[in-house]
Design a protein around this motif. Sequence first.
Motif, short mmCIF file in Angstrom:
data_model
loop_
_atom_site.label_atom_id
_atom_site.label_comp_id
_atom_site.label_asym_id
_atom_site.label_seq_id
_atom_site.Cartn_x
_atom_site.Cartn_y
_atom_site.Cartn_z
N GLY A 177 -4.39 2.94 13.14
CA GLY A 177 -5.68 3.36 12.79
C GLY A 177 -5.68 4.23 11.55
O GLY A 177 -6.65 4.76 11.41
N LEU A 178 -4.62 3.87 10.72
CA LEU A 178 -4.79 4.64 9.48
C LEU A 178 -5.78 3.81 8.40
O LEU A 178 -6.18 2.72 8.67
CB LEU A 178 -3.49 4.60 8.76
CG LEU A 178 -2.10 5.30 9.29
CD1 LEU A 178 -0.84 5.08 8.67
CD2 LEU A 178 -2.29 6.74 9.08
N ASP A 179 -6.19 4.80 7.57
CA ASP A 179 -7.01 4.15 6.62
C ASP A 179 -6.23 3.08 5.71
O ASP A 179 -4.99 3.37 5.57
CB ASP A 179 -7.69 5.37 5.65
CG ASP A 179 -6.85 5.96 4.67
OD1 ASP A 179 -6.40 5.86 3.78
OD2 ASP A 179 -6.30 6.99 5.47
N ARG A 180 -6.91 2.44 5.14
CA ARG A 180 -6.08 1.25 4.42
C ARG A 180 -5.43 1.70 3.44
O ARG A 180 -4.37 1.28 2.98
CB ARG A 180 -6.99 0.01 3.84
CG ARG A 180 -6.30 -1.23 3.55
CD ARG A 180 -7.02 -2.30 3.57
NE ARG A 180 -8.16 -2.46 2.70
CZ ARG A 180 -8.74 -3.50 2.07
NH1 ARG A 180 -8.52 -4.54 2.56
NH2 ARG A 180 -9.56 -3.46 1.22
N LYS A 181 -5.97 2.63 2.55
CA LYS A 181 -5.32 3.12 1.14
C LYS A 181 -3.95 3.77 1.62
O LYS A 181 -2.74 3.63 0.73
CB LYS A 181 -6.14 3.96 0.56
CG LYS A 181 -7.47 3.35 -0.09
CD LYS A 181 -8.46 4.25 -0.94
CE LYS A 181 -9.46 3.55 -1.54
NZ LYS A 181 -10.58 4.38 -2.15
N THR A 182 -4.01 4.52 2.66
CA THR A 182 -2.60 5.33 2.93
C THR A 182 -1.61 4.32 3.41
O THR A 182 -0.66 4.51 3.31
CB THR A 182 -2.90 6.25 4.21
OG1 THR A 182 -3.91 7.17 3.73
CG2 THR A 182 -1.84 6.98 4.48
N ALA A 183 -2.13 3.29 4.33
CA ALA A 183 -1.15 2.42 4.97
C ALA A 183 -0.47 1.41 3.42
O ALA A 183 0.76 1.13 3.49
CB ALA A 183 -1.63 1.31 5.85
N MET A 184 -1.28 1.02 2.71
CA MET A 184 -0.85 0.44 1.56
C MET A 184 0.08 1.08 0.75
O MET A 184 1.21 0.84 0.33
CB MET A 184 -2.15 0.10 0.63
CG MET A 184 -2.81 -1.12 1.42
SD MET A 184 -4.00 -1.92 0.03
CE MET A 184 -4.68 -3.24 0.84
N LEU A 185 -0.19 2.49 0.57
CA LEU A 185 0.68 3.08 -0.43
C LEU A 185 2.07 3.53 0.32
O LEU A 185 2.98 3.41 -0.31
CB LEU A 185 -0.10 4.54 -0.77
CG LEU A 185 -1.37 4.59 -1.53
CD1 LEU A 185 -2.06 5.96 -1.71
CD2 LEU A 185 -0.80 4.12 -2.98
N ILE A 186 1.89 3.73 1.80
CA ILE A 186 3.22 3.94 2.24
C ILE A 186 4.15 2.70 2.32
O ILE A 186 5.28 2.45 2.01
CB ILE A 186 3.13 4.31 3.82
CG1 ILE A 186 2.40 5.80 3.97
CG2 ILE A 186 4.22 4.27 4.55
CD1 ILE A 186 1.97 6.26 5.19
N GLY A 187 3.29 1.45 2.42
CA GLY A 187 4.01 0.25 2.24
C GLY A 187 4.65 -0.10 0.92
O GLY A 187 5.74 -0.63 0.66
N VAL A 188 3.92 0.14 -0.08
CA VAL A 188 4.52 0.09 -1.30
C VAL A 188 5.53 0.88 -1.69
O VAL A 188 6.85 0.55 -2.22
CB VAL A 188 3.30 0.24 -2.41
CG1 VAL A 188 4.11 0.16 -4.03
CG2 VAL A 188 2.18 -0.66 -2.52
N GLY A 189 5.55 2.13 -1.26
CA GLY A 189 6.57 3.20 -1.48
C GLY A 189 8.10 2.65 -0.66
O GLY A 189 8.99 2.79 -1.20
N SER A 190 7.78 2.17 0.48
CA SER A 190 8.92 1.46 1.29
C SER A 190 9.42 0.20 0.84
O SER A 190 10.71 0.04 0.93
CB SER A 190 8.61 1.27 2.95
OG SER A 190 8.08 2.72 3.30
#
Length: 361
Positions: free
Chosen positions: A132-145
């Motif tokens: 249930g994270l907001d999409r921007k946070t999920a995307m940024l974490i995904g990009v960093g990983s």
Amino acid sequence: MTTASLTAPASNLIATGRRLAAGLALCALLAFAGSRLASLDLLASHGMSALTVAILLGMLVGNLLPGKALAVCGPGIGVAKQRLLRIGVILFGLRLTVQDIGHVGWTGVLIDTVMLTSTFAIACWVGIRWLGLDRKTAMLIGVGSSICGAAAVVAAEPVVKGRAEQVTVAVATVVVFGTLATFLYPALYAAAAHGWPFPTDSTGFGLYVGSTVHEVAQVIAAARSVSPEAAGTAVIAKMVRVMMLAPFLLALSAFLGFEREEAAQHGHAGGRRITIPWFAFGFIAMVLFNSLHVAPPRLVATLVDVDTVLLAMAMAALGLATQVRAVRQAGTRPLLLALVLFAWLVAGGALVNAWIPRLLA
């Protein structure tokens, strides 16, 4: 027209210039301090780069300084977060060459591609649907990983249009699990000698490290503990992964732009035209230019040092604009998402590194 009306714009311009200089000077000071601290053996041995230290220092100073002092520095902080960031991403291309691809071959390129796309897809699916994270946070974490840690997060911020606290949360996950990787991967190499399903030769393990660990500095720290050969292969594999940053940003920008266009056509608010990250083209241009080897090596080395400073200043600016209470409100879900991605990078990365060479054999 009176003399006062003529001098007013000039005095406003001078005041703005002073605020701009004050903000840039503060970011530069934090960037310098971050680079010095990152060079200490204690931090360098754990893969802590100047970028991650700079954002931590920025957060510390930003939450301790009075609000009025931060307001005075506001224009300079804004320039560092936006313009210096884009220049830094462009110059980041000078660290890479097209020839790097040849050192790991198409096997390494395919492994990097599979790990990048799968990790980002898992981040979006698990982060948004399950946690249930907001999409921007999920995307940024995904990009960093999935790509190159903090540098990828700040490069993706203009495309995703994330807030400072979302960027900081994403960078924090890179710091936590990237640091953990520097301790875990050497242990995995030792476990491989006892039958565990991890690469047993230095070159294969270096490719595994380069395709799965977050930051460049963390890749070096983890692989160097195994052998110099592993470190060399790991860095090249990581550089190929970094090279995928520009096409990834272009694809992500196009995807988000089409979504906004579709929303506009259906009468939803927020529809806008595609945002093209022009700095990504500059990044590609720098890679191609560096591949020609026409610039003196000393000049390239100097520009790389300048780039590190610019990116560190951008990270410091993001830290200054982040309030701890905003990060605290994000809760444990971002860390949980990063943990899921870390588990995939370790376990799934081992499977991909074992399966793809056999597929191409």
